[in-house]
Design a protein around this motif. Structure first.
Motif, PDB file in Angstrom:
ATOM      1  N   MET A   1      57.200  71.873   5.210  1.00 16.85           N
ATOM      2  CA  MET A   1      58.460  71.613   5.880  1.00 16.85           C
ATOM      3  C   MET A   1      58.421  72.229   7.282  1.00 16.85           C
ATOM      4  SD  MET A   1      62.212  72.421   4.494  1.00 16.85           S
ATOM      5  CE  MET A   1      63.204  73.393   5.553  1.00 16.85           C
ATOM      6  N   VAL A   2      58.904  71.479   8.270  1.00 14.00           N
ATOM      7  CA  VAL A   2      58.926  71.936   9.645  1.00 14.00           C
ATOM      8  C   VAL A   2      60.238  72.669   9.902  1.00 14.00           C
ATOM      9  CG1 VAL A   2      58.927  71.191  12.052  1.00 14.00           C
ATOM     10  CG2 VAL A   2      57.487  70.005  10.392  1.00 14.00           C
ATOM     11  N   GLU A   3      60.104  73.876  10.433  1.00 13.96           N
ATOM     12  CA  GLU A   3      61.307  74.634  10.775  1.00 13.96           C
ATOM     13  C   GLU A   3      61.603  74.412  12.255  1.00 13.96           C
ATOM     14  OE1 GLU A   3      62.976  79.200  11.054  1.00 13.96           O
ATOM     15  OE2 GLU A   3      61.021  78.826  10.160  1.00 13.96           O
ATOM     16  N   THR A   4      62.805  73.955  12.531  1.00 15.83           N
ATOM     17  CA  THR A   4      63.179  73.712  13.922  1.00 15.83           C
ATOM     18  C   THR A   4      63.699  74.990  14.551  1.00 15.83           C
ATOM     19  OG1 THR A   4      65.419  73.055  13.339  1.00 15.83           O
ATOM     20  CG2 THR A   4      63.783  71.299  13.506  1.00 15.83           C
ATOM     21  N   ILE A   5      63.571  75.027  15.857  1.00 15.39           N
ATOM     22  CA  ILE A   5      64.132  76.115  16.648  1.00 15.39           C
ATOM     23  C   ILE A   5      65.291  75.519  17.427  1.00 15.39           C
ATOM     24  CG2 ILE A   5      63.691  77.663  18.589  1.00 15.39           C
ATOM     25  CD1 ILE A   5      60.888  78.066  17.523  1.00 15.39           C
ATOM     26  N   THR A   6      66.383  76.264  17.487  1.00 13.96           N
ATOM     27  CA  THR A   6      67.584  75.773  18.169  1.00 13.96           C
ATOM     28  C   THR A   6      67.784  76.545  19.463  1.00 13.96           C
ATOM     29  OG1 THR A   6      68.591  75.278  16.031  1.00 13.96           O
ATOM     30  CG2 THR A   6      70.052  75.368  17.923  1.00 13.96           C
ATOM     31  N   ALA A   7      67.968  75.791  20.550  1.00 13.91           N
ATOM     32  CA  ALA A   7      68.281  76.381  21.855  1.00 13.91           C
ATOM     33  C   ALA A   7      69.722  75.985  22.170  1.00 13.91           C
ATOM     34  CB  ALA A   7      67.330  75.871  22.923  1.00 13.91           C
ATOM     35  N   THR A   8      70.594  76.980  22.252  1.00 15.78           N
ATOM     36  CA  THR A   8      72.005  76.736  22.515  1.00 15.78           C
ATOM     37  C   THR A   8      72.333  77.192  23.931  1.00 15.78           C
ATOM     38  OG1 THR A   8      72.448  77.147  20.181  1.00 15.78           O
ATOM     39  CG2 THR A   8      74.338  77.144  21.660  1.00 15.78           C
ATOM     40  N   TYR A   9      73.004  76.338  24.685  1.00  8.63           N
ATOM     41  CA  TYR A   9      73.327  76.607  26.084  1.00  8.63           C
ATOM     42  C   TYR A   9      74.836  76.794  26.225  1.00  8.63           C
ATOM     43  CZ  TYR A   9      68.667  74.707  26.825  1.00  8.63           C
ATOM     44  OH  TYR A   9      67.316  74.480  26.786  1.00  8.63           O
ATOM     45  N   HIS A  11      77.686  77.461  29.477  1.00 14.57           N
ATOM     46  CA  HIS A  11      77.894  77.529  30.927  1.00 14.57           C
ATOM     47  C   HIS A  11      78.937  78.597  31.211  1.00 14.57           C
ATOM     48  CE1 HIS A  11      78.895  75.294  34.882  1.00 14.57           C
ATOM     49  NE2 HIS A  11      77.836  76.049  35.041  1.00 14.57           N
ATOM     50  N   GLU A  12      78.563  79.617  31.978  1.00 13.32           N
ATOM     51  CA  GLU A  12      79.463  80.714  32.322  1.00 13.32           C
ATOM     52  C   GLU A  12      79.447  80.899  33.834  1.00 13.32           C
ATOM     53  OE1 GLU A  12      78.047  84.134  30.237  1.00 13.32           O
ATOM     54  OE2 GLU A  12      78.325  83.220  28.270  1.00 13.32           O
ATOM     55  N   ASN A  13      80.549  80.519  34.501  1.00 13.42           N
ATOM     56  CA  ASN A  13      80.648  80.577  35.966  1.00 13.42           C
ATOM     57  C   ASN A  13      79.500  79.773  36.575  1.00 13.42           C
ATOM     58  OD1 ASN A  13      82.935  82.205  35.757  1.00 13.42           O
ATOM     59  ND2 ASN A  13      81.692  84.070  35.715  1.00 13.42           N
ATOM     60  N   ASP A  14      78.649  80.406  37.375  1.00  9.65           N
ATOM     61  CA  ASP A  14      77.525  79.696  37.990  1.00  9.65           C
ATOM     62  C   ASP A  14      76.245  79.800  37.165  1.00  9.65           C
ATOM     63  OD1 ASP A  14      79.086  78.945  40.130  1.00  9.65           O
ATOM     64  OD2 ASP A  14      78.535  80.681  41.345  1.00  9.65           O
ATOM     65  N   ASP A  15      76.255  80.617  36.113  1.00  9.11           N
ATOM     66  CA  ASP A  15      75.054  80.841  35.307  1.00  9.11           C
ATOM     67  C   ASP A  15      75.128  80.128  33.968  1.00  9.11           C
ATOM     68  OD1 ASP A  15      73.875  82.480  37.216  1.00  9.11           O
ATOM     69  OD2 ASP A  15      74.786  84.294  36.388  1.00  9.11           O
ATOM     70  N   TRP A  16      73.980  80.011  33.349  1.00 10.33           N
ATOM     71  CA  TRP A  16      73.866  79.458  32.002  1.00 10.33           C
ATOM     72  C   TRP A  16      73.280  80.545  31.113  1.00 10.33           C
ATOM     73  CZ3 TRP A  16      75.075  74.439  30.415  1.00 10.33           C
ATOM     74  CH2 TRP A  16      75.490  73.576  31.430  1.00 10.33           C
ATOM     75  N   THR A  17      73.835  80.684  29.927  1.00 12.61           N
ATOM     76  CA  THR A  17      73.286  81.600  28.926  1.00 12.61           C
ATOM     77  C   THR A  17      72.575  80.757  27.875  1.00 12.61           C
ATOM     78  OG1 THR A  17      75.064  83.186  29.282  1.00 12.61           O
ATOM     79  CG2 THR A  17      73.837  83.381  27.224  1.00 12.61           C
ATOM     80  N   ILE A  18      71.360  81.152  27.566  1.00  3.76           N
ATOM     81  CA  ILE A  18      70.552  80.417  26.597  1.00  3.76           C
ATOM     82  C   ILE A  18      70.290  81.328  25.409  1.00  3.76           C
ATOM     83  CG2 ILE A  18      68.439  79.070  26.263  1.00  3.76           C
ATOM     84  CD1 ILE A  18      68.912  80.333  29.656  1.00  3.76           C
ATOM     85  N   THR A  19      70.529  80.810  24.211  1.00  5.50           N
ATOM     86  CA  THR A  19      70.205  81.543  22.996  1.00  5.50           C
ATOM     87  C   THR A  19      69.255  80.678  22.191  1.00  5.50           C
ATOM     88  OG1 THR A  19      72.382  82.577  22.983  1.00  5.50           O
ATOM     89  CG2 THR A  19      71.125  82.666  20.935  1.00  5.50           C
ATOM     90  N   VAL A  20      68.065  81.191  21.953  1.00  7.58           N
ATOM     91  CA  VAL A  20      67.056  80.465  21.188  1.00  7.58           C
ATOM     92  C   VAL A  20      66.877  81.197  19.868  1.00  7.58           C
ATOM     93  CG1 VAL A  20      64.646  79.729  21.129  1.00  7.58           C
ATOM     94  CG2 VAL A  20      65.909  79.639  23.274  1.00  7.58           C
ATOM     95  N   SER A  21      67.040  80.463  18.756  1.00  6.39           N
ATOM     96  CA  SER A  21      66.919  81.098  17.446  1.00  6.39           C
ATOM     97  C   SER A  21      66.094  80.235  16.509  1.00  6.39           C
ATOM     98  CB  SER A  21      68.311  81.344  16.846  1.00  6.39           C
ATOM     99  OG  SER A  21      69.019  80.139  16.758  1.00  6.39           O
ATOM    100  N   GLY A  22      65.382  80.905  15.624  1.00  6.29           N
ATOM    101  CA  GLY A  22      64.551  80.234  14.634  1.00  6.29           C
ATOM    102  C   GLY A  22      63.392  81.124  14.246  1.00  6.29           C
ATOM    103  N   ARG A  23      62.750  80.777  13.129  1.00  2.87           N
ATOM    104  CA  ARG A  23      61.615  81.537  12.600  1.00  2.87           C
ATOM    105  C   ARG A  23      61.946  83.014  12.437  1.00  2.87           C
ATOM    106  NH1 ARG A  23      56.014  78.911  14.805  1.00  2.87           N
ATOM    107  NH2 ARG A  23      56.512  76.815  14.128  1.00  2.87           N
ATOM    108  N   GLY A  24      63.191  83.282  12.041  1.00  2.00           N
ATOM    109  CA  GLY A  24      63.598  84.652  11.755  1.00  2.00           C
ATOM    110  C   GLY A  24      63.866  85.508  12.983  1.00  2.00           C
ATOM    111  N   GLY A  25      63.985  84.908  14.163  1.00  2.00           N
ATOM    112  CA  GLY A  25      64.228  85.685  15.371  1.00  2.00           C
ATOM    113  C   GLY A  25      65.230  85.001  16.284  1.00  2.00           C
ATOM    114  N   GLU A  26      65.671  85.768  17.276  1.00  2.00           N
ATOM    115  CA  GLU A  26      66.613  85.218  18.252  1.00  2.00           C
ATOM    116  C   GLU A  26      66.360  85.867  19.601  1.00  2.00           C
ATOM    117  OE1 GLU A  26      70.835  84.260  17.191  1.00  2.00           O
ATOM    118  OE2 GLU A  26      71.234  85.850  18.665  1.00  2.00           O
ATOM    119  N   ARG A  27      66.401  85.070  20.653  1.00  2.00           N
ATOM    120  CA  ARG A  27      66.226  85.561  22.019  1.00  2.00           C
ATOM    121  C   ARG A  27      67.357  85.001  22.870  1.00  2.00           C
ATOM    122  NH1 ARG A  27      62.668  87.607  19.425  1.00  2.00           N
ATOM    123  NH2 ARG A  27      60.511  87.986  19.982  1.00  2.00           N
TER     124      ARG A  27
END
Length: 137
Positions: A1-9, A11-27
């Protein structure tokens, strides 16, 4: 089974916050625009899954379609260009650019100096009169 990684964006003011999660970790990271945020997401994915390219789902407001639409709009639009400043009328004119010199022809293609001088004398810079049209009979 393929485990997907999710990148969630987000938009905050002029910047973007990115949260990448999967394989038991988050950045999480920030970026100045959606294009930079997408590039940063790839870097975060590489940190979570250094062994290969996993399947990544990019989401904006919970929607992959909304992310794709915003990302492609940013990629395909021209950047804002500062308007051209036109000096007010009556101001001094900018200095004229120097006239471009004629390219030097090889000796086999050059005309004799006498022919060049005669050509320069025969060619008026500005026509002095309008051509006349004779009426037809």
């Amino acid at each position: 089974m393929v485990e997907t990684i999710t990148a969630t964006y987000a938009h905050e003011n002029d910047d973007w916050t990115i949260t990448v999660s999967g394989r038991g970790g988050e950045r999480t990271a920030k970026a100045p625009g959606i294009i930079a945020a997408r590039d940063r997401a790839d870097q975060l994915v590489d940190e979570l899954a250094p062994d290969g390219r996993p399947t990544v789902v990019h989401l904006l407001n919970g929607s992959a379609l909304e992310f794709t639409s915003s990302y492609m709009a940013a990629r395909l639009t021209l950047p804002d260009i500062e308007p051209l400043e036109v000096p007010p009328s009556g101001s001094s004119k900018p200095a004229a650019a120097p006239a471009a010199a004629k390219p030097q022809l090889p000796p086999s293609k050059q005309l004799p100096k006498e022919v060049e001088d005669r050509k320069a004398e025969e060619t008026p810079a500005v026509p002095t009169s309008k051509p006349t049209v004779s009426p037809r009979a």
